[in-house]
Design an enzyme around this catalytic site. Structure first.
Site, short mmCIF file in Angstrom:
data_model
loop_
_atom_site.label_atom_id
_atom_site.label_comp_id
_atom_site.label_asym_id
_atom_site.label_seq_id
_atom_site.Cartn_x
_atom_site.Cartn_y
_atom_site.Cartn_z
N ASP A 236 -0.27 5.08 0.77
CA ASP A 236 -0.56 6.12 1.75
C ASP A 236 -0.47 5.62 3.18
O ASP A 236 -1.09 4.61 3.53
CB ASP A 236 -1.96 6.70 1.50
CG ASP A 236 -2.07 7.39 0.15
OD1 ASP A 236 -1.54 8.49 0.02
OD2 ASP A 236 -2.67 6.80 -0.77
N ASP B 115 0.87 -1.18 0.00
CA ASP B 115 0.00 0.00 0.00
C ASP B 115 0.91 1.24 0.00
O ASP B 115 2.07 1.15 0.42
CB ASP B 115 -0.87 -0.05 1.26
CG ASP B 115 -1.60 1.24 1.53
OD1 ASP B 115 -2.28 1.73 0.62
OD2 ASP B 115 -1.49 1.76 2.66
#
Length: 297
Positions: free
Chosen positions: A90, A88
């Site tokens: 963010d 991922d």
């Protein structure tokens, strides 16, 4: 029963924490008549190899270091070094939520960040929450994207070392985000990923039009990315490491051979194979059995 490694990681600046974790986990190992640990990095990481794992080991290890600021994992020795990294972006590879920072330039950060937080905690469905947040950015000048990247986005500690070390040792590294390609393309290049997948923000050449290109990459698409990337290199889900912090990362984290929660929401931390709560992303390398001298510099 397959052999497992019980590994912990401490900050080299905090020798008392390292010493205490070594002592407490050493007692757990001693109860099972294990030899002394193997050091992966002096004053930083060590491991014990358990040829067989009993039902109480994970709980005992967790209790042993519960009050110590260290990260730890209990992982199978077989296939320990993963051939695929799916991460991922963010609040995992980078320090911020790009959409929240972008919203700041529209004067809407508090409002949009509140929706982001609820979605990350799994209280809202990801796709509708994304559509709602992006709609509020209609009319925002495109230069806000570059300003957000330049002024706000930073790699989290250890991110580049984590990615580049896995790549150096033959793993394929893919950044998969429910965020936007404007940011993932730049972050992927900066951190050393081979590829990136994310959503596309639509614009009219001067400003955002408040829409995301369909189909939206969300929770299911992250799992699909893990599966298709694994298949493309002739690997399985067991050969993958998935890491993230929010609810839309949960499916890929649960499917991967090593699913890691990085400073994650409680929902995600509870389901992951291991957590990184204190250390940098380099902890994920120690969990895979890499020694400090094998790290990419």
């Amino acid at each position: 029963m397959t052999a497992h490694a019980l590994v912990f990681v401490a900050s080299p600046e905090n020798k008392p924490a390292y010493r205490e974790a070594l002592l407490m986990l050493g007692r757990v190992a001693l109860n099972r008549k294990l030899p002394p640990p193997e050091v992966l990095s002096g004053w930083e990481s060590a491991q014990w190899i358990y040829e067989r794992v009993d039902g109480e080991l994970r709980q005992e290890a967790a209790a042993a270091v519960a009050e110590i600021p260290v990260d730890w994992a209990l992982v199978p020795v077989e296939g320990r070094r993963k051939k695929l990294l799916v991460a991922d972006m963010d609040s995992t590879i980078i320090n911020v939520e790009c959409l929240d920072e972008l919203a700041d330039f529209a004067g809407l950060k508090a409002e949009i960040a509140a929706i982001t937080e609820r979605a990350m905690r799994g209280e809202l469905e990801f796709e509708p929450a994304l559509i709602e947040r992006v709609s509020k950015l209609k009319g925002l000048a495109l230069d806000a994207l570059q300003r957000t990247y330049d002024e706000r986005v930073r790699l989290n500690p250890g991110a580049a070392t984590f990615v580049k070390t896995m790549a150096k040792h033959g793993a394929r590294c893919v950044l998969v985000s429910g965020g936007f390609t404007f940011f993932t393309s730049r972050v992927a290049e900066s951190a050393g990923f081979h590829a990136n997948r994310a959503n596309v923000l639509l614009d009219d050449g001067a400003a955002l039009i408040g829409e995301v290109q369909a189909p939206i990459l969300g929770r299911a698409a992250k799992l699909d990315a893990l599966r298709s990337e694994a298949a493309a290199i002739g690997a399985t889900e067991q050969d993958a490491l998935a890491i993230g912090d929010g609810a839309n990362d949960l499916d890929m984290i649960k499917a991967a051979g090593l699913g890691l929660a990085y400073r994650a929401k409680p929902l995600v931390a509870a389901e992951a194979d291991a957590k990184i709560d204190y250390m940098s992303l380099e902890a994920a390398l120690f969990f895979q059995g890499y020694r400090r001298e094998e790290f990419a510099v």
